[in-house]
Write a protein that holds these residues in place. Structure first.
Motif, PDB file in Angstrom:
ATOM      1  N   ILE A  44      24.431  72.666  31.048  1.00 15.23           N
ATOM      2  CA  ILE A  44      23.609  72.778  32.248  1.00 15.23           C
ATOM      3  C   ILE A  44      23.672  74.228  32.684  1.00 15.23           C
ATOM      4  CG2 ILE A  44      23.294  71.998  34.628  1.00 15.23           C
ATOM      5  CD1 ILE A  44      25.093  69.551  33.805  1.00 15.23           C
ATOM      6  N   GLY A  45      22.544  74.917  32.663  1.00 13.16           N
ATOM      7  CA  GLY A  45      22.590  76.310  33.079  1.00 13.16           C
ATOM      8  C   GLY A  45      21.374  77.108  32.662  1.00 13.16           C
ATOM      9  N   MET A  46      21.595  78.406  32.555  1.00 18.91           N
ATOM     10  CA  MET A  46      20.523  79.349  32.304  1.00 18.91           C
ATOM     11  C   MET A  46      20.343  79.616  30.812  1.00 18.91           C
ATOM     12  SD  MET A  46      19.507  79.704  35.327  1.00 18.91           S
ATOM     13  CE  MET A  46      18.244  80.935  35.051  1.00 18.91           C
ATOM     14  N   TRP A  47      19.080  79.906  30.455  1.00 23.89           N
ATOM     15  CA  TRP A  47      18.683  80.195  29.074  1.00 23.89           C
ATOM     16  C   TRP A  47      17.897  81.496  29.045  1.00 23.89           C
ATOM     17  CZ3 TRP A  47      19.834  76.827  25.041  1.00 23.89           C
ATOM     18  CH2 TRP A  47      20.349  75.589  25.427  1.00 23.89           C
ATOM     19  N   LEU A  48      18.008  82.212  27.923  1.00 26.36           N
ATOM     20  CA  LEU A  48      17.222  83.424  27.702  1.00 26.36           C
ATOM     21  C   LEU A  48      16.836  83.455  26.228  1.00 26.36           C
ATOM     22  CD1 LEU A  48      16.172  86.174  28.827  1.00 26.36           C
ATOM     23  CD2 LEU A  48      18.338  87.148  28.059  1.00 26.36           C
ATOM     24  N   ASN A  49      15.535  83.458  25.953  1.00 28.07           N
ATOM     25  CA  ASN A  49      15.040  83.504  24.566  1.00 28.07           C
ATOM     26  C   ASN A  49      15.684  82.442  23.680  1.00 28.07           C
ATOM     27  OD1 ASN A  49      13.211  85.615  24.983  1.00 28.07           O
ATOM     28  ND2 ASN A  49      14.885  87.085  24.895  1.00 28.07           N
ATOM     29  N   ASP A  50      15.771  81.219  24.168  1.00 31.37           N
ATOM     30  CA  ASP A  50      16.266  80.058  23.424  1.00 31.37           C
ATOM     31  C   ASP A  50      17.783  80.028  23.242  1.00 31.37           C
ATOM     32  OD1 ASP A  50      14.886  77.761  22.664  1.00 31.37           O
ATOM     33  OD2 ASP A  50      15.113  78.195  20.547  1.00 31.37           O
ATOM     34  N   LEU A  51      18.520  80.891  23.938  1.00 32.48           N
ATOM     35  CA  LEU A  51      19.984  80.926  23.866  1.00 32.48           C
ATOM     36  C   LEU A  51      20.588  80.692  25.243  1.00 32.48           C
ATOM     37  CD1 LEU A  51      20.471  84.104  21.651  1.00 32.48           C
ATOM     38  CD2 LEU A  51      20.694  81.730  20.913  1.00 32.48           C
ATOM     39  N   LYS A  52      21.765  80.060  25.279  1.00 31.54           N
ATOM     40  CA  LYS A  52      22.510  79.930  26.539  1.00 31.54           C
ATOM     41  C   LYS A  52      22.857  81.338  27.000  1.00 31.54           C
ATOM     42  CE  LYS A  52      24.616  75.782  24.686  1.00 31.54           C
ATOM     43  NZ  LYS A  52      25.843  75.226  24.127  1.00 31.54           N
ATOM     44  N   HIS A  53      22.441  81.680  28.210  1.00 32.97           N
ATOM     45  CA  HIS A  53      22.662  83.048  28.689  1.00 32.97           C
ATOM     46  C   HIS A  53      22.660  83.052  30.215  1.00 32.97           C
ATOM     47  CE1 HIS A  53      22.683  87.393  27.914  1.00 32.97           C
ATOM     48  NE2 HIS A  53      22.057  87.472  29.078  1.00 32.97           N
ATOM     49  N   GLY A  54      23.790  83.413  30.796  1.00 28.55           N
ATOM     50  CA  GLY A  54      23.922  83.412  32.247  1.00 28.55           C
ATOM     51  C   GLY A  54      24.899  82.328  32.675  1.00 28.55           C
ATOM     52  N   ASN A  55      24.865  81.976  33.943  1.00 25.85           N
ATOM     53  CA  ASN A  55      25.784  80.958  34.466  1.00 25.85           C
ATOM     54  C   ASN A  55      25.454  79.585  33.885  1.00 25.85           C
ATOM     55  OD1 ASN A  55      27.082  82.830  36.073  1.00 25.85           O
ATOM     56  ND2 ASN A  55      25.685  82.502  37.782  1.00 25.85           N
ATOM     57  N   GLY A  56      26.520  78.870  33.468  1.00 28.90           N
ATOM     58  CA  GLY A  56      26.305  77.551  32.908  1.00 28.90           C
ATOM     59  C   GLY A  56      27.582  76.741  32.831  1.00 28.90           C
ATOM     60  N   VAL A  57      27.413  75.469  32.502  1.00 24.43           N
ATOM     61  CA  VAL A  57      28.518  74.525  32.386  1.00 24.43           C
ATOM     62  C   VAL A  57      28.321  73.739  31.099  1.00 24.43           C
ATOM     63  CG1 VAL A  57      29.623  72.499  33.406  1.00 24.43           C
ATOM     64  CG2 VAL A  57      28.695  74.275  34.886  1.00 24.43           C
ATOM     65  N   THR A  58      29.379  73.606  30.300  1.00 25.41           N
ATOM     66  CA  THR A  58      29.366  72.738  29.126  1.00 25.41           C
ATOM     67  C   THR A  58      30.359  71.616  29.376  1.00 25.41           C
ATOM     68  OG1 THR A  58      28.792  74.529  27.624  1.00 25.41           O
ATOM     69  CG2 THR A  58      29.789  72.599  26.650  1.00 25.41           C
ATOM     70  N   ILE A  59      29.904  70.382  29.144  1.00 21.49           N
ATOM     71  CA  ILE A  59      30.729  69.199  29.381  1.00 21.49           C
ATOM     72  C   ILE A  59      30.702  68.343  28.119  1.00 21.49           C
ATOM     73  CG2 ILE A  59      31.031  67.135  30.795  1.00 21.49           C
ATOM     74  CD1 ILE A  59      29.197  68.632  32.887  1.00 21.49           C
ATOM     75  N   CYS A  60      31.879  67.905  27.677  1.00 24.40           N
ATOM     76  CA  CYS A  60      31.965  66.982  26.549  1.00 24.40           C
ATOM     77  C   CYS A  60      32.449  65.638  27.080  1.00 24.40           C
ATOM     78  CB  CYS A  60      32.904  67.499  25.468  1.00 24.40           C
ATOM     79  SG  CYS A  60      33.002  66.377  24.059  1.00 24.40           S
ATOM     80  N   SER A  61      31.592  64.640  27.037  1.00 23.54           N
ATOM     81  CA  SER A  61      31.929  63.320  27.574  1.00 23.54           C
ATOM     82  C   SER A  61      33.034  62.630  26.784  1.00 23.54           C
ATOM     83  CB  SER A  61      30.695  62.417  27.582  1.00 23.54           C
ATOM     84  OG  SER A  61      29.708  62.965  28.394  1.00 23.54           O
ATOM     85  N   GLN A  62      33.104  62.869  25.476  1.00 23.85           N
ATOM     86  CA  GLN A  62      34.103  62.205  24.643  1.00 23.85           C
ATOM     87  C   GLN A  62      35.512  62.696  24.931  1.00 23.85           C
ATOM     88  OE1 GLN A  62      32.372  63.011  20.747  1.00 23.85           O
ATOM     89  NE2 GLN A  62      32.061  60.818  20.489  1.00 23.85           N
ATOM     90  N   THR A  63      35.679  64.000  25.087  1.00 22.49           N
ATOM     91  CA  THR A  63      37.018  64.576  25.246  1.00 22.49           C
ATOM     92  C   THR A  63      37.371  64.906  26.690  1.00 22.49           C
ATOM     93  OG1 THR A  63      36.217  66.831  24.943  1.00 22.49           O
ATOM     94  CG2 THR A  63      36.884  65.610  22.955  1.00 22.49           C
TER      95      THR A  63
END
Length: 82
Positions: free
Chosen positions: A51-70
């Protein structure tokens, strides 16, 4: 916002028809067929979400990555997809 599905490494626009075997779903902003601006990418196979910002199809800027399994969670600044 548009909803796109990635199927066989190609994004398809959701058009109220069922699409089977979808591995990733992206909700967000696009410019020139690239994810750009705010968006959410859900990987259904790995149960990860970005969940966050993208630039030219890449994660770029403030964001959050969450893994539901772990339960792993990372919040910070992404640069060029990393």
């Amino acid at each position: 916002m548009s909803v796109y599905f990635m199927v066989n490494n190609k994004y398809m626009v959701f058009n109220n028809k069922e699409i089977c075997c979808v591995a990733r779903i992206f909700y967000g902003e696009w410019i020139d067929d690239k994810r750009h601006g705010y968006g959410v990418l859900e990987d259904l196979a790995s149960r990860q979400r970005y969940i966050g910002m993208w630039l030219n199809d890449l994660k770029h800027g403030n964001g959050v990555t969450i893994c539901s399994q772990t339960g792993l969670y990372y919040e910070g600044t992404f640069v060029n997809g990393k």
